[in-house]
Design a protein around this motif. Structure first.
Motif, PDB file in Angstrom:
ATOM      1  N   SER A  27      19.534  -0.526  31.737  1.00 22.07           N
ATOM      2  CA  SER A  27      19.513  -1.241  33.018  1.00 22.07           C
ATOM      3  C   SER A  27      19.262  -2.727  32.783  1.00 22.07           C
ATOM      4  O   SER A  27      18.782  -3.131  31.721  1.00 22.07           O
ATOM      5  N   GLY A  28      19.591  -3.541  33.783  1.00 20.36           N
ATOM      6  CA  GLY A  28      19.313  -4.962  33.710  1.00 20.36           C
ATOM      7  C   GLY A  28      20.522  -5.822  33.413  1.00 20.36           C
ATOM      8  O   GLY A  28      20.368  -6.998  33.095  1.00 20.36           O
ATOM      9  N   ARG A  29      21.741  -5.256  33.499  1.00 16.17           N
ATOM     10  CA  ARG A  29      22.954  -6.021  33.232  1.00 16.17           C
ATOM     11  C   ARG A  29      23.788  -6.240  34.489  1.00 16.17           C
ATOM     12  O   ARG A  29      24.923  -6.683  34.419  1.00 16.17           O
ATOM     13  N   GLY A  30      23.236  -5.923  35.639  1.00 16.79           N
ATOM     14  CA  GLY A  30      24.004  -5.989  36.866  1.00 16.79           C
ATOM     15  C   GLY A  30      24.142  -7.380  37.452  1.00 16.79           C
ATOM     16  O   GLY A  30      25.232  -7.837  37.752  1.00 16.79           O
ATOM     17  N   HIS A  31      23.029  -8.088  37.602  1.00 16.26           N
ATOM     18  CA  HIS A  31      23.046  -9.406  38.243  1.00 16.26           C
ATOM     19  C   HIS A  31      21.847 -10.206  37.753  1.00 16.26           C
ATOM     20  O   HIS A  31      21.040  -9.711  36.966  1.00 16.26           O
ATOM     21  N   LEU A  32      21.746 -11.465  38.184  1.00 18.73           N
ATOM     22  CA  LEU A  32      20.695 -12.408  37.776  1.00 18.73           C
ATOM     23  C   LEU A  32      20.675 -12.589  36.256  1.00 18.73           C
ATOM     24  O   LEU A  32      19.609 -12.613  35.624  1.00 18.73           O
ATOM     25  N   LEU A  33      21.861 -12.723  35.659  1.00 22.28           N
ATOM     26  CA  LEU A  33      21.959 -12.787  34.204  1.00 22.28           C
ATOM     27  C   LEU A  33      21.649 -14.176  33.655  1.00 22.28           C
ATOM     28  O   LEU A  33      21.320 -14.306  32.479  1.00 22.28           O
ATOM     29  N   SER A  34      21.750 -15.201  34.478  1.00 19.35           N
ATOM     30  CA  SER A  34      21.525 -16.572  33.984  1.00 19.35           C
ATOM     31  C   SER A  34      20.067 -16.806  33.593  1.00 19.35           C
ATOM     32  O   SER A  34      19.781 -17.639  32.733  1.00 19.35           O
ATOM     33  N   SER A  35      19.150 -16.078  34.207  1.00 18.91           N
ATOM     34  CA  SER A  35      17.731 -16.253  33.880  1.00 18.91           C
ATOM     35  C   SER A  35      17.317 -15.466  32.637  1.00 18.91           C
ATOM     36  O   SER A  35      16.228 -15.678  32.115  1.00 18.91           O
ATOM     37  N   LYS A  36      18.175 -14.573  32.154  1.00 21.80           N
ATOM     38  CA  LYS A  36      17.870 -13.768  30.967  1.00 21.80           C
ATOM     39  C   LYS A  36      18.483 -14.427  29.743  1.00 21.80           C
ATOM     40  O   LYS A  36      19.624 -14.875  29.788  1.00 21.80           O
ATOM     41  N   ASN A  37      17.714 -14.482  28.642  1.00 20.71           N
ATOM     42  CA  ASN A  37      18.234 -15.148  27.455  1.00 20.71           C
ATOM     43  C   ASN A  37      19.276 -14.281  26.736  1.00 20.71           C
ATOM     44  O   ASN A  37      19.379 -13.082  26.967  1.00 20.71           O
ATOM     45  N   SER A  38      20.050 -14.925  25.853  1.00 19.75           N
ATOM     46  CA  SER A  38      21.198 -14.258  25.239  1.00 19.75           C
ATOM     47  C   SER A  38      20.779 -13.110  24.329  1.00 19.75           C
ATOM     48  O   SER A  38      21.481 -12.094  24.240  1.00 19.75           O
ATOM     49  N   LYS A  39      19.621 -13.229  23.670  1.00 15.14           N
ATOM     50  CA  LYS A  39      19.141 -12.145  22.803  1.00 15.14           C
ATOM     51  C   LYS A  39      18.854 -10.894  23.632  1.00 15.14           C
ATOM     52  O   LYS A  39      19.200  -9.773  23.243  1.00 15.14           O
ATOM     53  N   ARG A  40      18.237 -11.116  24.770  1.00 12.48           N
ATOM     54  CA  ARG A  40      17.913  -9.998  25.666  1.00 12.48           C
ATOM     55  C   ARG A  40      19.184  -9.332  26.196  1.00 12.48           C
ATOM     56  O   ARG A  40      19.265  -8.104  26.266  1.00 12.48           O
ATOM     57  N   LEU A  41      20.196 -10.131  26.541  1.00  9.49           N
ATOM     58  CA  LEU A  41      21.449  -9.582  27.052  1.00  9.49           C
ATOM     59  C   LEU A  41      22.202  -8.803  25.977  1.00  9.49           C
ATOM     60  O   LEU A  41      22.832  -7.790  26.265  1.00  9.49           O
ATOM     61  N   ARG A  42      22.136  -9.278  24.730  1.00  9.63           N
ATOM     62  CA  ARG A  42      22.799  -8.561  23.629  1.00  9.63           C
ATOM     63  C   ARG A  42      22.178  -7.191  23.409  1.00  9.63           C
ATOM     64  O   ARG A  42      22.872  -6.206  23.206  1.00  9.63           O
ATOM     65  N   THR A  43      20.839  -7.112  23.466  1.00  8.84           N
ATOM     66  CA  THR A  43      20.178  -5.817  23.277  1.00  8.84           C
ATOM     67  C   THR A  43      20.437  -4.879  24.451  1.00  8.84           C
ATOM     68  O   THR A  43      20.508  -3.668  24.270  1.00  8.84           O
ATOM     69  N   LEU A  44      20.622  -5.446  25.651  1.00  9.49           N
ATOM     70  CA  LEU A  44      20.922  -4.622  26.822  1.00  9.49           C
ATOM     71  C   LEU A  44      22.354  -4.085  26.794  1.00  9.49           C
ATOM     72  O   LEU A  44      22.660  -3.114  27.470  1.00  9.49           O
ATOM     73  N   MET A  45      23.239  -4.742  26.023  1.00 12.07           N
ATOM     74  CA  MET A  45      24.621  -4.264  25.908  1.00 12.07           C
ATOM     75  C   MET A  45      24.702  -2.950  25.137  1.00 12.07           C
ATOM     76  O   MET A  45      25.585  -2.139  25.377  1.00 12.07           O
ATOM     77  N   LYS A  46      23.787  -2.767  24.172  1.00 11.60           N
ATOM     78  CA  LYS A  46      23.832  -1.580  23.314  1.00 11.60           C
ATOM     79  C   LYS A  46      23.476  -0.327  24.113  1.00 11.60           C
ATOM     80  O   LYS A  46      22.715  -0.381  25.066  1.00 11.60           O
ATOM     81  N   LYS A  47      24.012   0.799  23.688  1.00 11.66           N
ATOM     82  CA  LYS A  47      23.683   2.074  24.307  1.00 11.66           C
ATOM     83  C   LYS A  47      22.277   2.489  23.892  1.00 11.66           C
ATOM     84  O   LYS A  47      21.859   2.244  22.765  1.00 11.66           O
ATOM     85  N   GLY A  48      21.554   3.121  24.800  1.00 10.65           N
ATOM     86  CA  GLY A  48      20.239   3.644  24.492  1.00 10.65           C
ATOM     87  C   GLY A  48      20.338   5.111  24.107  1.00 10.65           C
ATOM     88  O   GLY A  48      21.255   5.815  24.536  1.00 10.65           O
ATOM     89  N   ILE A  49      19.425   5.578  23.275  1.00 11.94           N
ATOM     90  CA  ILE A  49      19.357   6.995  22.891  1.00 11.94           C
ATOM     91  C   ILE A  49      18.039   7.554  23.427  1.00 11.94           C
ATOM     92  O   ILE A  49      16.976   6.965  23.224  1.00 11.94           O
ATOM     93  N   LEU A  50      18.125   8.674  24.117  1.00  7.47           N
ATOM     94  CA  LEU A  50      16.917   9.277  24.704  1.00  7.47           C
ATOM     95  C   LEU A  50      16.012   9.861  23.631  1.00  7.47           C
ATOM     96  O   LEU A  50      16.502  10.413  22.637  1.00  7.47           O
ATOM     97  N   PRO A  51      14.693   9.798  23.818  1.00  2.42           N
ATOM     98  CA  PRO A  51      13.776  10.486  22.915  1.00  2.42           C
ATOM     99  C   PRO A  51      13.918  12.000  23.060  1.00  2.42           C
ATOM    100  O   PRO A  51      14.345  12.504  24.108  1.00  2.42           O
ATOM    101  N   THR A  52      13.574  12.734  22.007  1.00  2.47           N
ATOM    102  CA  THR A  52      13.827  14.175  21.962  1.00  2.47           C
ATOM    103  C   THR A  52      13.093  14.953  23.045  1.00  2.47           C
ATOM    104  O   THR A  52      13.577  15.983  23.499  1.00  2.47           O
TER     105      THR A  52
END
Length: 65
Positions: A27-52
């Motif tokens: 979550s967090g890639r929908g809107h208000l992206l200008s206030s988020k830094n590029s490192k944070r946006l790159r990590t949000l692009m990746k898929k998450g894996i659920l814990p077991t």
């Protein structure tokens, strides 16, 4: 005995990978992206894996998994 139905909300949000893990879109890639830094946006692009621990609960809602 009737077939078990797939949980529609779970079907839309999660995907089973080839190795059997559960992936999801972060979550967090929908809107208000200008206030988020590029490192944070790159990590949000990746898929998450659920814990077991949670993975088993999600797989129960997806009978095809």
């Amino acid at each position: 005995m009737p077939k078990m139905k797939t949980h529609s909300a779970t079907k839309k949000r999660f995907k089973i990978t080839g190795s059997g893990k559960v992936s999801f879109k972060k979550s967090g890639r929908g809107h208000l992206l200008s206030s988020k830094n590029s490192k944070r946006l790159r990590t949000l692009m990746k898929k998450g894996i659920l814990p077991t621990g949670v993975e088993a609960h999600v797989k129960k809602m997806l009978p095809y998994a």
